[in-house]
Motif scaffolding. Structure first.
Motif, short mmCIF file in Angstrom:
data_model
loop_
_atom_site.label_atom_id
_atom_site.label_comp_id
_atom_site.label_asym_id
_atom_site.label_seq_id
_atom_site.Cartn_x
_atom_site.Cartn_y
_atom_site.Cartn_z
N VAL A 418 0.82 -1.22 0.00
CA VAL A 418 0.00 0.00 0.00
C VAL A 418 0.85 1.27 0.00
O VAL A 418 0.30 2.38 -0.10
N ALA A 419 2.18 1.11 0.09
CA ALA A 419 3.05 2.28 0.24
C ALA A 419 3.03 3.18 -0.98
O ALA A 419 3.22 4.39 -0.87
N GLY A 420 2.80 2.63 -2.18
CA GLY A 420 2.87 3.42 -3.39
C GLY A 420 1.55 3.99 -3.88
O GLY A 420 1.51 4.72 -4.87
N GLY A 421 0.43 3.63 -3.22
CA GLY A 421 -0.86 4.17 -3.59
C GLY A 421 -1.61 3.39 -4.66
O GLY A 421 -2.74 3.73 -4.98
N GLU A 422 -1.00 2.36 -5.23
CA GLU A 422 -1.72 1.57 -6.25
C GLU A 422 -2.88 0.81 -5.62
O GLU A 422 -3.89 0.55 -6.28
N ALA A 423 -2.74 0.43 -4.35
CA ALA A 423 -3.79 -0.29 -3.63
C ALA A 423 -4.05 0.43 -2.31
O ALA A 423 -3.14 1.01 -1.71
N GLN A 424 -5.30 0.38 -1.89
CA GLN A 424 -5.66 1.06 -0.65
C GLN A 424 -5.52 0.14 0.58
O GLN A 424 -5.17 0.59 1.67
N GLU A 425 -5.81 -1.12 0.40
CA GLU A 425 -5.66 -2.11 1.47
C GLU A 425 -5.08 -3.38 0.88
O GLU A 425 -5.25 -3.65 -0.32
N ALA A 426 -4.43 -4.16 1.72
CA ALA A 426 -3.83 -5.40 1.22
C ALA A 426 -3.76 -6.44 2.33
O ALA A 426 -3.56 -6.10 3.50
N VAL A 427 -3.94 -7.69 1.96
CA VAL A 427 -3.78 -8.82 2.86
C VAL A 427 -2.94 -9.87 2.14
O VAL A 427 -3.25 -10.25 1.00
#
Length: 496
Positions: A418-427
């Motif tokens: 999520v650090a680069g902004g491509e995804a808002q949340e991740a698991v």
């Protein structure tokens, strides 16, 4: 065979070989035990000349060079604490380890140093691109409980944590492993595992405790390992299941395969099918399945004579260790009854560096029925002992992903995603995989059109073993009643 000795010594005393016997085979050159002792003494003198306070941390970020092999002995001889960094890690992980450990020095190579960005090297850290020779230092007189090394291992949450290992931990571990593997001075051990891992460092130290020779190898393909076995006349090889899968599929000249008389496995269980393949490929080799924790060095091994009759067993306690199966109520579990694996005895590490909270969670008083008592490592792993006392692994209670022998923190991977902004949340979820043990599936909330950008950034920021095998894009992620992301539901959906 290495005699068992319960009286620990400073770890730099581990060099037990005859003076003119080969000790280290590296890039076509061979150091004898006499030459290795001299090299350790001079490297220790070089480190001591910087004037760091006793107990200061010095980090190395190196491939398997001669210096990388000497540092675990030279740093403690100089009164310093060695922090080996996996050469596969990228700048972000290196920066975290340097900052967390409070390292005063980073020893690396120009190409790796060039990847560091401003701020990665904390203030006050000295950067050295080549080791030198100093005035030879005499062997250490450190107390057994003095800190000798910090090995960083990923946790199920948060960034990698440093496991504190004393001289006694390292020395007794080397003595134990050298003894039960029955390593002899004539053996040649091919070291393919990273020296930053307890398993890889164990190979180095146990080989020297037995007076044998070790040949470190950085390899790219299984064929590289085949060639190295033949080139150095290796008799012993340690690996993790994904490596064994590659090696049994490789082409082995019969004479080369027959050189191996001992193979050891940790970092994941061997399947009966893989055991049969290893037997076919290496007919002269004794097979040692093992189970270990960085927090306790090594816990169990299975005698080679029992592998065929107990193919799913992880064996019983190694010398200098007590391994207990504990019920949730704290009582001893009976035969056939599941319980938590608890490791007690002198191999138990001193806790996590500068992390009292996680230390208190994992390092707790031993059960009342322990013969050692004191502090024990509560593994979080569920096991079952049979009527003969042989243990079988049932499951891991934490969320750790174990892929290709690497322990991967989901939280660290999710933070990077999520650090680069491509995804808002991740698991990040580990799913069963025949070759890797577990493959990484990254489930993200965001725009699928940005997958290429996300993958490109992850390849730049994370080591190869942390790259997801698959990325699933969703409009929303499930949550539990507390509002937290529902990992259990995702795991159930993704697991075949």
């Amino acid at each position: 065979m290495v005699p068992l000795d319960p009286a620990p010594q400073p770890i730099d005393h581990v060099l037990a070989g005859n003076g003119e016997a080969p000790a280290l085979i590296e890039r076509g050159a061979t150091l004898t035990y006499r030459e290795l002792e001299q090299a350790v003494a001079r490297l220790a003198g070089w480190l001591a000349a910087f004037g760091f306070a006793r107990g200061a941390r010095v980090a190395s970020w190196l491939p398997k060079t001669r210096i990388a092999c000497l540092m675990p002995l030279a740093a403690p001889r100089a009164g310093l604490v060695h922090v080996p960094i996996n050469p596969l890690l990228k700048r972000a992980q290196v920066a975290h380890i340097l900052a967390d450990s409070g390292a005063r020095l980073l020893l690396t190579q120009p190409p790796r140093a060039a990847t560091l960005e401003p701020g990665d090297l904390p203030a006050g850290v000295r950067l050295e691109l080549e080791a030198g020779d100093g005035d030879a230092l005499a062997p250490s007189t450190a107390a057994p409980d003095a800190l000798a090394a910090i090995l960083y291992t990923s946790g199920s949450t948060g960034r990698p944590k440093g496991v504190m290992l004393s001289h006694a931990n390292l020395w007794l571990g080397a003595n134990s492993v050298g003894h039960y593997l029955e390593i002899e001075p004539e053996d040649r051990v091919l070291g393919v595992l990273p020296l930053s891992f307890d398993y890889g460092q164990s190979q180095l130290l146990s080989t020297w405790a037995a007076g044998a020779a070790v040949a470190p190898l950085d390899y790219l393909t299984a064929r590289d390992v085949v060639k190295a076995v033949d080139r150095v006349g290796a008799t012993t090889l340690a690996g993790v299941p994904p490596l064994w899968v590659q090696l049994v599929e490789a082409e082995w000249p019969a004479e080369t395969a027959a050189r191996l008389s001992r193979i050891t496995n940790s970092g994941g269980a061997l399947t009966p099918r893989l055991v049969r393949a290893l037997r076919t490929t290496f007919p002269a080799a004794r097979l040692y399945p093992m189970y270990g924790l960085t927090e306790a060095f090594r816990s169990t091994f299975l005698d080679p004579s029992l592998v065929d009759s107990h193919p799913e067993s992880m064996g019983s306690a190694i010398p200098h260790a007590e391994v207990l199966v504990v019920r949730p109520d704290g009582a001893r579990a009976g035969a056939g009854e599941a319980g938590e694996l608890v490791h007690a005895g002198p191999l138990v590490a001193q806790g996590y560096w500068r992390d009292a909270v996680r230390t208190a969670q994992r390092f707790r008083p031993a059960p009342a029925f322990s013969r050692y008592g004191g502090t024990a490592v509560w593994s979080g792993d569920t096991v079952v002992a049979d009527a003969e006392g042989l243990l079988r692994f049932v499951g891991r209670n934490d969320e750790m992903i174990k892929s290709a022998g690497n322990r991967i923190s989901p939280a660290e991977l999710e933070e990077a995603a999520v650090a680069g902004g491509e995804a808002q949340e991740a698991v990040a979820i580990g799913v069963p995989d025949a070759r890797l043990g577990q493959a990484i599936v990254l489930v993200v909330r965001g725009d699928y059109a940005r997958e290429a950008a996300l993958r490109e950034r992850l390849k730049r920021d994370l080591p190869n073993f942390m790259q997801p095998a698959r990325i699933e894009w969703r409009d929303d992620l499930p949550r539990n009643p507390n509002g937290k992301l529902d990992r259990a539901r995702l795991r159930a959906e993704l697991t075949p």
